[in-house]
Design an enzyme around this catalytic site. Structure first.
Site, PDB file in Angstrom:
ATOM      1  N   ASP A  38       8.282   1.195   0.931  1.00 32.02           N
ATOM      2  CA  ASP A  38       8.081   0.352   2.546  1.00 32.02           C
ATOM      3  C   ASP A  38       9.216   1.220   3.331  1.00 32.02           C
ATOM      4  OD1 ASP A  38       8.672  -2.175   3.937  1.00 32.02           O
ATOM      5  OD2 ASP A  38       7.826  -2.794   2.300  1.00 32.02           O
TER       6      ASP A  38
ATOM      7  N   HIS B 283      11.902  -4.912   7.073  1.00 35.90           N
ATOM      8  CA  HIS B 283      10.767  -5.270   6.150  1.00 35.90           C
ATOM      9  C   HIS B 283      10.902  -4.710   4.563  1.00 35.90           C
ATOM     10  CE1 HIS B 283       6.249  -4.764   4.753  1.00 35.90           C
ATOM     11  NE2 HIS B 283       6.223  -5.797   5.571  1.00 35.90           N
TER      12      HIS B 283
ATOM     13  N   SER C 164       2.379  -8.865   3.131  1.00 35.25           N
ATOM     14  CA  SER C 164       3.694  -8.325   2.624  1.00 35.25           C
ATOM     15  C   SER C 164       4.446  -8.983   1.859  1.00 35.25           C
ATOM     16  CB  SER C 164       4.257  -7.939   3.882  1.00 35.25           C
ATOM     17  OG  SER C 164       3.536  -6.361   4.460  1.00 35.25           O
TER      18      SER C 164
END
Ligand SMILES: *[C@@H]1O[C@H](CO)[C@@H](O)[C@H](O)[C@H]1NC(C)=O
Ligand SMILES: *[C@@H]1O[C@H](CO)[C@@H](O)[C@H](O)[C@H]1NC(C)=O
Ligand SMILES: *[C@@H]1O[C@H](CO)[C@@H](O)[C@H](O)[C@H]1NC(C)=O
Length: 782
Positions: free
Chosen positions: A157, A230, A563
Site C-alpha cells: 500500500d 490509505h 480497498s
C-alpha cells in the site's frame, strides 16, 4: 445472458485497443528512450557457467544493449537492471529501449517481456457487525485471545503511520521466529518505528522512478512513512490493536480494532504520489514471500489482460505455492458487469458491502418537504435549521449536457452561488472536491445527488462545507422542486451516527461485478465484506478529505471502497491461519466462502445498492463473510498448486505462457482436469454451449472433513428452470478427520434460458452448512 455478452465484447475490444495503442507507442518511440520492462526468466535454463541468476541476468541484458555512444556513457547493465526477482516470481525488471526489449525477447531463457504498468489504489463497527465482538466488553475478547499468534500479514500500500495508537504493541509476544523481514529507515522513519505490531517496513520505488523521475524528497517521504493515509487505514483494518474512543470528528465513536488484533503487520510501500507500478509491486510480493509473510493484503488493481500477462496474477501464484494467502480488492468499477480486477482463482477477490451504520443528515426544502441523506460534516459554519437558504441547480431536468460535469473546477460563478446551497451531481471529480468548488465560489452548502449508477447508496464524506449526500430518487425530487419554483430554498441538518440500519448488509453500488472476463467457469468476486463508511487509523500528514487544502488533522478517518473490504478478509484469513496453521490458502478461502451468508438482517436475500433489487453471485460471490463460522466450516474444498496449474492447462495457454507459472519446469500439464469447471473451487459455475440442445455434463468436487471425525452430510440443491441438477451421492458419511470424499454434479439442459441462472448447493450436517453458489450460463445460439 445477452447483457453480459455485450459487455464482454465491449471490455474485450477496449483491452485490445489498449494493447493496440501500446504497440504503436512502442514502435514509434525514439530508439534510445528507455522504459521499464518486466522480464520473466526460465530459471532452469541458466547455463552452468554463471554462478548466480543475477550474473546470468546481467549477461543477458549486456548482450542486447545498443552499441550507441549514449548507451556506453550512460548505462552499464547493472544500472539497467532495477530489480531481480527470486521467490514468488523469477526474472528481472530492466530499463530498455524498444529495440533492446525486442532483442531480449528472442534470447534463450527469456519467457516473456511486458512493459511496466501502472496500478491504482482501489474502513468502527465492522468487528461487531461481523459478530466478532460483544458490543460492550472491556475484557479481551475471544477473537483477540485467539489472534495473539504468529501470523504476519504483508500489506502492499502507501506505507504506514507508525505513531497511530492502532499499532501499539502492548501485550504482544516477541516477533515470530520465522520472520526474516527488515525495518527499512528513511526520512521520518527510524528503527524504533517498527515494534512487535509493525514487524517490518520496506519501500519499493525503482519502477516508479524509472517511469516518473526521481521522487521529490521534500514532497514525498522516501521511507515507509505513509503520507497518504490509505496504507495506514488498510493495515489497521487487518490487524490494528484496539483503540477505545476512536472517532472522526465525533462520528462513528467506539472501539476501533482490526479483524485480527493479535496478528503482525509488515508494510510494503509500493504506491507513491503519482501511482503504483507493477515492477515495484512484483518486487514487494517477491520480497514479502521471502520475508515470511503468511497473508498478503493487496488493495490495488490494474486492468485485466490475461492470467500470464498480469504481474499480480503471476506473483500471487508464486505466493500461493509458498502457502501465502493472497486477498485483493475487486475494484470500484461497479455496478457495470464484467468490471472486476484480480480474478485469478488463486487470489481471493473481495467486493464491498454496507454495514448497519449510517451517518444521517436531512435536507429540508422551502415547500416543507424533507429528504434524508448522509454526511460526516462537522465544522463551524453549520447552517441554521430554523433558517432557509436560497437553493440553486445549474443543470436542467433534461439529461444533456452531462450533469456529472456540474461543480467541476472553474464551472461555478460566484455571482450565482454566493450565500446559496448548491445541488451537484456525483461523478467525474472526487465528491469532496465538488464540495470544495462550491465553497470556493461562495456557496454555503451542497446537496450531492446520486446518479443512476449509484442508486440509493449513500457514501458519507468528510466535506469542508455543510454537505449532504442524497440518493438518486431524492435528488430528482429536489431538482424538480428547484426547476419549478421561483425562490427555491433549503436547509441542511446533521444527526451524527445511527446504528441498526435495516436492511444491511447491501452490496455497494461501486463494488466491481462479475462475471470474470477471463473464465466464466470461475465465479468472481469470491466474497463481499464491509467496505462502505469504514473507520480506521489515518496519517497525520493528510486531512480527512485528502484535499491538499484540508488542514484538519485526525487520528481516524472514514473511507469507502473495495480497498477497505479487502483488509477485512485478510485479517479474517489471519485469524483462520492462527487457528488452523496447517490449512492451505485454498482451504482458508474455502472456509470463508462456504460459510458466507446470502441474507440480510431482515432475513431477505442480499440486495444490490445500485438497483435495490436482489443481488446475484456476480455481485456478491459466495455471499457476505461470516468470520465465526469460517473458523469451523465442517468441510473444505482444497486445491493444490498443481491443480491450479492444471486449471491453466485447460485454458489453452501457450507453452511460453505456461512457463511463467511452471518456473522450475517441474510442472507439466497432466490433464487431470476435464474443464475449468472441474477445478475444486468452492463455487460452481458451468457454461452450457449453444449446441446440442439437450446438452448434459458432469463436474466433480472433493471435500475434506475438518469437523468431527464421524460426520454425516446430506445435500440440498436449489431447483433451476433450465436444467436438471443432480448430485451423486446425495449423502457423505465421514469416519475420520481429514478424510476426503468426492461427489459428482450433473447438469442436463431441459429448457435454455436467456439469462444466467443462479442457485446454490448445501452440504448439511447437524452442525454445519457448507454452501456453494451455482451459476449456469446458457450460451446463445450463434
Ligand atoms: C471480565 O472477566 C472477569 C474475569 O473473567 C469477569 O469477572 C468480569 O465480569 C468480565 N467483565 C466483563 C465486562 O465481561
Ligand atoms: C422539465 O421541467 C418542466 C417544467 O416543470 C416540465 O414541464 C418537463 O416535463 C420536465 N422535463 C423532464 C424531461 O423531466
Ligand atoms: C450414509 O449413511 C446413510 C445411513 O446413515 C445411508 O443411508 C447412506 O447410503 C450412506 N451414504 C453413503 C454414500 O454411503
Amino acid at each position: 445472458m445477452a447483457k453480459y455478452q455485450i459487455t464482454l465484447i465491449e471490455k474485450m475490444s477496449c483491452i485490445l485497443t489498449t494493447c493496440f495503442l501500446l504497440s504503436i507507442v512502442l514502435s514509434t518511440h525514439a530508439e534510445f528512450v528507455k522504459k521499464t520492462y518486466i522480464i520473466h526468466m526460465d530459471q532452469s535454463a541458466k547455463p552452468d557457467i554463471f554462478s548466480s541468476h543475477q550474473e546470468w541476468y546481467s549477461s543477458k541484458v549486456k548482450s542486447v544493449l545498443s552499441k550507441s555512444v549514449e548507451a556506453e556513457i550512460d548505462s552499464s547493465e547493472e544500472e539497467r537492471i532495477i530489480y531481480s526477482y527470486n521467490t514468488a516470481f523469477h526474472g528481472m525488471a530492466a530499463k530498455l529501449s524498444t529495440e533492446e526489449a525486442k532483442k531480449l525477447e528472442s534470447e534463450a531463457g527469456v519467457v516473456a517481456i511486458f512493459p511496466d504498468t501502472k496500478y491504482q489504489l482501489h474502513t468502527t463497527r465492522s468487528p461487531y457487525f461481523l459478530g466478532l465482538e460483544p458490543i460492550q466488553n472491556t475484557n479481551r475478547s475471544w477473537s483477540e485471545k485467539l489472534a495473539n499468534h504468529d501470523v504476519i500479514v504483508g500489506v502492499l500500500d502507501t506505507g504506514i503511520w507508525p505513531e497511530s495508537e492502532s499499532f501499539i504493541d502492548t501485550g504482544l509476544k516477541p516477533v515470530p521466529s520465522h520472520w526474516k523481514g527488515a525495518c527499512e529507515t528513511g526520512r521520518g522513519f527510524r528503527k524504533h518505528h517498527c515494534n512487535k505490531k509493525i514487524v517490518g517496513a520496506r519501500i519499493f520505488y525503482h519502477g516508479y522512478e524509472a517511469a516518473t523521475g526521481r521522487i521529490d524528497e521534500q514532497a514525498d517521504y522516501k521511507s515507509p512513512r505513509d503520507q497518504d493515509g490509505h496504507g495506514t487505514h488498510t493495515a489497521a483494518t487487518v490487524a490494528g490493536s484496539p483503540v477505545h474512543g476512536a472517532n472522526l470528528l465525533g462520528y462513528a465513536y467506539g472501539t476501533a480494532r482490526g479483524m485480527a488484533p493479535g496478528a503482525r503487520i509488515a508494510a510494503y510501500k509500493v504506491c507513491w504520489t503519482g501511482g503504483c507500478f507493477s515492477s515495484d509491486i512484483l518486487s514487494a510480493v517477491d520480497t514479502a514471500v521471502a520475508d515470511g509473510v503468511d497473508v498478503l493484503s493487496i488493495s490495488l488493481g490494474g486492468g485485466v489482460s490475461s492470467y500470464s500477462h498480469d504481474s499480480l496474477s503471476v506473483a500471487s501464484f508464486g505466493a500461493m505455492e509458498r502457502g501465502v494467502f493472497v486477498s485483493c480488492s475487486a475494484g470500484n468499477s461497479g455496478p457495470d458487469p464484467v468490471s472486476l480486477t484480480n480474478v485469478s482463482p488463486w487470489i481471493t477477490t473481495v467486493g464491498a458491502s454496507t454495514m448497519d451504520r449510517d451517518f444521517p443528515a436531512d435536507v429540508s426544502l422551502g415547500n416543507g418537504r424533507k429528504f434524508s441523506g448522509a454526511s460526516i460534516y462537522k465544522g463551524k459554519s453549520v447552517l441554521s435549521v430554523r433558517k432557509q437558504y436560497p437553493l440553486v441547480y445549474m443543470g436542467s431536468n433534461s439529461s444533456s449536457p452531462d450533469p456529472r460535469s456540474l461543480c467541476l473546477e472553474g464551472t461555478l460563478d460566484s455571482r450565482t452561488v454566493t450565500g446559496k446551497i448548491v445541488i451537484c451531481d456525483r461523478g467525474i471529480s472526487p465528491r469532496v472536491q465538488k464540495g470544495q468548488v462550491v465553497k470556493n465560489a461562495g456557496g454555503v452548502g451542497m446537496i450531492l445527488t446520486n446518479t443512476a449508477a449509484n442508486g440509493e447508496e449513500l457514501v458519507a464524506d468528510c466535506h469542508l462545507l455543510p454537505a449532504v449526500a442524497v440518493g438518486e430518487k431524492e435528488g430528482k425530487d429536489i431538482k424538480q422542486y428547484v426547476l419549478t419554483t421561483k425562490k427555491a430554498t433549503a436547509t441542511l441538518a446533521f444527526h451524527n451516527t445511527r446504528l441498526g440500519i435495516r436492511p444491511s448488509p447491501i452490496v455497494a453500488a461501486f463494488s466491481s461485478r462479475g462475471p470474470s472476463l477471463l473464465t466464466l467457469e470461475i465465479l468472481k468476486p469470491d466474497i463481499v465484506a464491509p467496505g462502505v463508511n469504514i473507520l480506521a487509523a489515518w496519517s497525520g500528514l493528510t486531512g480527512p478529505s485528502s484535499l491538499p487544502i484540508d488542514h484538519r488533522r485526525v487520528k481516524f478517518n472514514i473511507l469507502s471502497g473495495t480497498s477497505m473490504s479487502c483488509p477485512h478478509v485478510s485479517g479474517i484469513a489471519a485469524m483462520i491461519k492462527a487457528k488452523h496453521p496447517e490449512w492451505s490458502p485454498a482451504a482458508i478461502k474455502s472456509a470463508i466462502m462456504t460459510t458466507a451468508y446470502v441474507h440480510d438482517n431482515t432475513i431477505k436475500p442480499l440486495r444490490d445498492a445500485s438497483s435495490a433489487e436482489f443481488s446475484t453471485p456476480y455481485d456478491h460471490g459466495a455471499g457476505h463473510i461470516n468470520p465465526r463460522k469460517a473458523l469451523d466450516p465442517g468441510l473444505l474444498y482444497d486445491i493444490e498448486p498443481q491443480d491450479y496449474f492444471e486449471f491453466l492447462c485447460t485454458k489453452k495457454l501457450s507453452p511460453s505462457e505456461l512457463v511463467v507459472f511452471s518456473k522450475n519446469s517441474n510442472r507439466n500439464c497432466k490433464h487431470t482436469l476435464a474443464s475449468a469447471s472441474d477445478l475444486n473451487y468452492p463455487a460452481i459455475s458451468v457454461v452450457i454451449p449453444a449446441k446440442p440442445t439437450n446438452f448434459a455434463s458432469t463436474i466433480h468436487r472433493t471435500v475434506t472433513n475438518v469437523g468431527p471425525a464421524v460426520s454425516k452430510y446430506h445435500v440440498i440443491v436449489t431447483p433451476f428452470k433450465g436444467a436438471v441438477v443432480k448430485v451423486e451421492p446425495d449423502t457423505l458419511n465421514f469416519t475420520r478427520k481429514y478424510q476426503k470424499l468426492s461427489y459428482k454434479i450433473s447438469f442436463k439442459v431441459t429448457s435454455r434460458q436467456s439469462e444466467p441462472e443462479f442457485g446454490g448447493l448445501v452440504w448439511k450436517d447437524r452442525l454445519h452448512k457448507v454452501r456453494s453458489p451455482i451459476v449456469i450460463t446458457y450460451m446463445p445460439p450463434m
